[in-house]
Scaffold this motif. Structure first.
Motif, PDB file in Angstrom:
ATOM      1  N   PHE A   1      26.489  13.547   3.872  1.00  0.00           N
ATOM      2  CA  PHE A   1      25.553  13.304   4.965  1.00  0.00           C
ATOM      3  C   PHE A   1      25.476  11.809   5.274  1.00  0.00           C
ATOM      4  N   HIS A   2      25.190  11.482   6.528  1.00  0.00           N
ATOM      5  CA  HIS A   2      25.067  10.090   6.990  1.00  0.00           C
ATOM      6  C   HIS A   2      26.315   9.265   6.682  1.00  0.00           C
ATOM      7  N   SER A   3      27.471   9.908   6.890  1.00  0.00           N
ATOM      8  CA  SER A   3      28.753   9.199   6.749  1.00  0.00           C
ATOM      9  C   SER A   3      29.651   9.606   7.918  1.00  0.00           C
ATOM     10  N   PRO A   4      30.789   8.927   8.089  1.00  0.00           N
ATOM     11  CA  PRO A   4      31.713   9.300   9.173  1.00  0.00           C
ATOM     12  C   PRO A   4      32.211  10.750   9.074  1.00  0.00           C
ATOM     13  N   LEU A   5      32.093  11.378   7.881  1.00  0.00           N
ATOM     14  CA  LEU A   5      32.554  12.766   7.736  1.00  0.00           C
ATOM     15  C   LEU A   5      31.650  13.742   8.499  1.00  0.00           C
ATOM     16  N   MET A   6      30.496  13.263   8.943  1.00  0.00           N
ATOM     17  CA  MET A   6      29.586  14.111   9.733  1.00  0.00           C
ATOM     18  C   MET A   6      29.874  14.029  11.237  1.00  0.00           C
TER      19      MET A   6
ATOM     20  N   THR B   1      25.685  10.182  11.527  1.00  0.00           N
ATOM     21  CA  THR B   1      26.795   9.431  10.914  1.00  0.00           C
ATOM     22  C   THR B   1      26.362   8.020  10.500  1.00  0.00           C
ATOM     23  N   ALA B   2      25.117   7.667  10.764  1.00  0.00           N
ATOM     24  CA  ALA B   2      24.609   6.320  10.443  1.00  0.00           C
ATOM     25  C   ALA B   2      23.703   6.384   9.218  1.00  0.00           C
ATOM     26  N   PRO B   3      23.494   5.249   8.542  1.00  0.00           N
ATOM     27  CA  PRO B   3      22.627   5.269   7.362  1.00  0.00           C
ATOM     28  C   PRO B   3      21.147   5.416   7.715  1.00  0.00           C
ATOM     29  N   VAL B   4      20.381   5.923   6.748  1.00  0.00           N
ATOM     30  CA  VAL B   4      18.919   5.996   6.847  1.00  0.00           C
ATOM     31  C   VAL B   4      18.369   4.682   6.281  1.00  0.00           C
ATOM     32  N   ARG B   5      17.742   3.888   7.124  1.00  0.00           N
ATOM     33  CA  ARG B   5      17.263   2.563   6.685  1.00  0.00           C
ATOM     34  C   ARG B   5      15.781   2.645   6.293  1.00  0.00           C
ATOM     35  N   TRP B   6      15.495   3.407   5.237  1.00  0.00           N
ATOM     36  CA  TRP B   6      14.106   3.667   4.867  1.00  0.00           C
ATOM     37  C   TRP B   6      13.390   2.411   4.369  1.00  0.00           C
ATOM     38  N   THR B   7      14.070   1.619   3.538  1.00  0.00           N
ATOM     39  CA  THR B   7      13.462   0.376   3.028  1.00  0.00           C
ATOM     40  C   THR B   7      13.005  -0.486   4.201  1.00  0.00           C
ATOM     41  N   GLN B   8      13.886  -0.631   5.188  1.00  0.00           N
ATOM     42  CA  GLN B   8      13.585  -1.481   6.347  1.00  0.00           C
ATOM     43  C   GLN B   8      12.462  -0.880   7.192  1.00  0.00           C
ATOM     44  N   ILE B   9      12.437   0.452   7.311  1.00  0.00           N
ATOM     45  CA  ILE B   9      11.375   1.133   8.077  1.00  0.00           C
ATOM     46  C   ILE B   9      10.010   0.819   7.461  1.00  0.00           C
TER      47      ILE B   9
ATOM     48  N   CYS C   1      30.412  20.196   6.580  1.00  0.00           N
ATOM     49  CA  CYS C   1      30.611  20.157   5.116  1.00  0.00           C
ATOM     50  C   CYS C   1      31.754  21.075   4.702  1.00  0.00           C
ATOM     51  N   GLU C   2      31.807  22.246   5.329  1.00  0.00           N
ATOM     52  CA  GLU C   2      32.859  23.204   4.974  1.00  0.00           C
ATOM     53  C   GLU C   2      34.225  22.728   5.453  1.00  0.00           C
ATOM     54  N   ALA C   3      34.248  22.059   6.615  1.00  0.00           N
ATOM     55  CA  ALA C   3      35.524  21.571   7.175  1.00  0.00           C
ATOM     56  C   ALA C   3      36.070  20.404   6.365  1.00  0.00           C
ATOM     57  N   GLN C   4      35.193  19.557   5.870  1.00  0.00           N
ATOM     58  CA  GLN C   4      35.633  18.360   5.141  1.00  0.00           C
ATOM     59  C   GLN C   4      34.705  18.109   3.965  1.00  0.00           C
ATOM     60  N   PRO C   5      35.074  18.598   2.784  1.00  0.00           N
ATOM     61  CA  PRO C   5      34.191  18.442   1.630  1.00  0.00           C
ATOM     62  C   PRO C   5      33.903  16.970   1.342  1.00  0.00           C
ATOM     63  N   GLY C   6      32.669  16.709   0.997  1.00  0.00           N
ATOM     64  CA  GLY C   6      32.276  15.345   0.652  1.00  0.00           C
ATOM     65  C   GLY C   6      31.121  15.408  -0.319  1.00  0.00           C
ATOM     66  N   THR C   7      30.629  14.246  -0.721  1.00  0.00           N
ATOM     67  CA  THR C   7      29.512  14.223  -1.661  1.00  0.00           C
ATOM     68  C   THR C   7      28.714  12.943  -1.471  1.00  0.00           C
TER      69      THR C   7
END
Length: 293
Positions: free
Chosen positions: A193-198, A245-253, A120-126
Motif C-alpha cells: 500500500f502507498h507505493s508505486p505498486l498501487m 501511491t503516495a506516502p501517508v505523512r501522519w507525523t507532518q499532519i 495486490c493480487e496482480a503484483q504481490p508486495g509487502t
C-alpha cells in the motif's frame, strides 16, 4: 480551543465494532442498514459477529472501519475545527467534514478496497515497520535498494513504514538493521500500500473520485499527500486521487494541526493507534480515542 477529529485506517478493525451504536441509536441503525443495501451484503453481520478472518478481508475491512468512524461521529454530533484520517481514514474525515456524502463516501471506500485487493493480487508486495531511525536514513536506504521500495507511512518520529516488492523490502530491511534500526519488521498486510505498486488501483479509483461530488468542507482537512489544511474541492479531489501511491505523512499532519492551534485530538472509530502516534509526535498533546458513545 480547537478540536481536531482524526480517523483510523485499515488494521484498526475488531469484531463487535459499532454494535452498541446499532443497538442503541435509531439513526445509527438506519445508516448501517443503508450501508448493507449500498454494499449488497450484510456487512453488519460480519462487523458485529463475524470471525477476525472474515473481518480482515479488504473488501470488508475498509468499509467496516469507515462505517464505524462516520456513524459514531454522526451519533456524537461532532462539530470539528479540523479533521484528518490515516490512509482509509481520510475518507471518513471527508464525510464528517461534509466534503463527501455518506453514500458517496461509502461507495468510494468500497471501490477503493476492491481496487487495492485486485492490485495486490496482480503484483504481490509487502510492507515493513522500521523503528528507531531518522526518516532521512530510511529514505536513503530505500533509494539505494534495487527494485520498488519506498517510504509509505510517516507515523511518528522514529517509526516509518516502508512498502514495495517483497525482495526489495527485505533487502532494505537488512540495510536498515545494519544502519542501527531497533526493529525492521515485515507487517502482516496483503500488499504494498502507498507505493508505486498501487498504480492500477489508483487509476481505477481516479475515475470514481473524478465523478463523485466533492463539496467545500465545514473545516480544513489535513490530507495524507501533503499534510496541508485543504478546503478547495478541486485540490481535495486531486490529493485523494494521488493518495494510493503516495506516502501517508501522519507525523507532518499532527505537527501542522498543532501549529494551527489544535488543543484537543479525538480519534473516532475502532482502536487507539492514532492517539498513541499523536502522543509520540508531541507528548504534551491532549489526545483521546473513542469507539463508543
Amino acid at each position: 480551543m480547537k478540536h481536531a477529529y482524526v480517523f483510523p485506517g485499515q488494521g484498526a478493525q475488531a469484531v463487535g465494532m459499532g454494535k452498541d451504536l446499532y443497538d442503541n441509536v435509531p439513526e445509527a441503525k438506519a445508516l448501517f442498514e443503508q450501508a448493507n443495501e449500498i454494499l449488497g451484503f450484510r456487512i453488519t453481520d460480519i462487523m458485529f459477529a463475524g470471525t477476525p478472518d472474515e473481518l480482515k478481508q479488504t473488501k470488508v475491512t475498509q468499509p467496516a472501519v469507515f462505517l464505524h468512524s462516520v456513524i459514531l461521529a454522526k451519533a456524537l454530533g461532532v462539530g470539528p475545527d479540523m479533521v484528518a484520517g490515516h490512509s482509509l481514514g481520510e475518507f471518513s474525515a471527508l464525510v464528517v467534514a461534509g466534503a463527501l456524502s455518506f453514500e458517496d463516501g461509502l461507495r468510494l471506500v468500497s471501490k477503493r478496497a476492491l481496487a487495492m485487493q485486485a492490485a495486490c493480487e496482480a503484483q504481490p508486495g509487502t510492507m515493513a515497520a522500521i523503528l528507531g531511525l531518522a526518516d532521512e536514513v530510511v529514505e536513503q536506504a530505500c533509494a539505494e535498494t534495487d527494485g520498488v521500495v519506498v517510504a509509505a507511512n510517516y507515523n511518528c518520529p522514529g517509526q516509518l513504514v516502508i512498502s514495495g516488492a517483497v525482495e526489495a523490502v527485505d533487502a532494505a530491511c537488512e540495510k536498515l538493521k545494519a544502519a542501527g534500526a531497533r526493529r525492521a519488521l515485515r507487517l502482516p498486510v496483503g500488499g504494498a500500500f502507498h507505493s508505486p505498486l498501487m498504480e492500477p488501483a489508483r487509476a481505477e479509483l481516479a475515475e470514481a473520485i473524478a465523478e463523485a461530488p466533492i463539496h467545500t468542507p465545514v473545516c480544513p482537512i489535513y490530507q495524507n499527500v501533503d499534510a496541508k489544511p485543504r478546503t478547495d474541492p478541486a485540490v481535495i479531489r486531486e490529493n485523494l486521487i494521488a493518495q494510493l501511491t503516495a506516502p501517508v505523512r501522519w507525523t507532518q499532519i499532527v505537527r501542522n494541526m498543532l501549529a494551527d492551534g489544535a488543543t484537543e485530538f479525538t480519534e473516532l472509530g475502532p482502536g487507539n493507534v492514532l492517539q498513541g502516534l499523536i502522543k509520540k509526535v508531541n507528548a504534551e498533546a491532549a489526545a483521546e480515542s473513542r469507539s463508543t458513545l
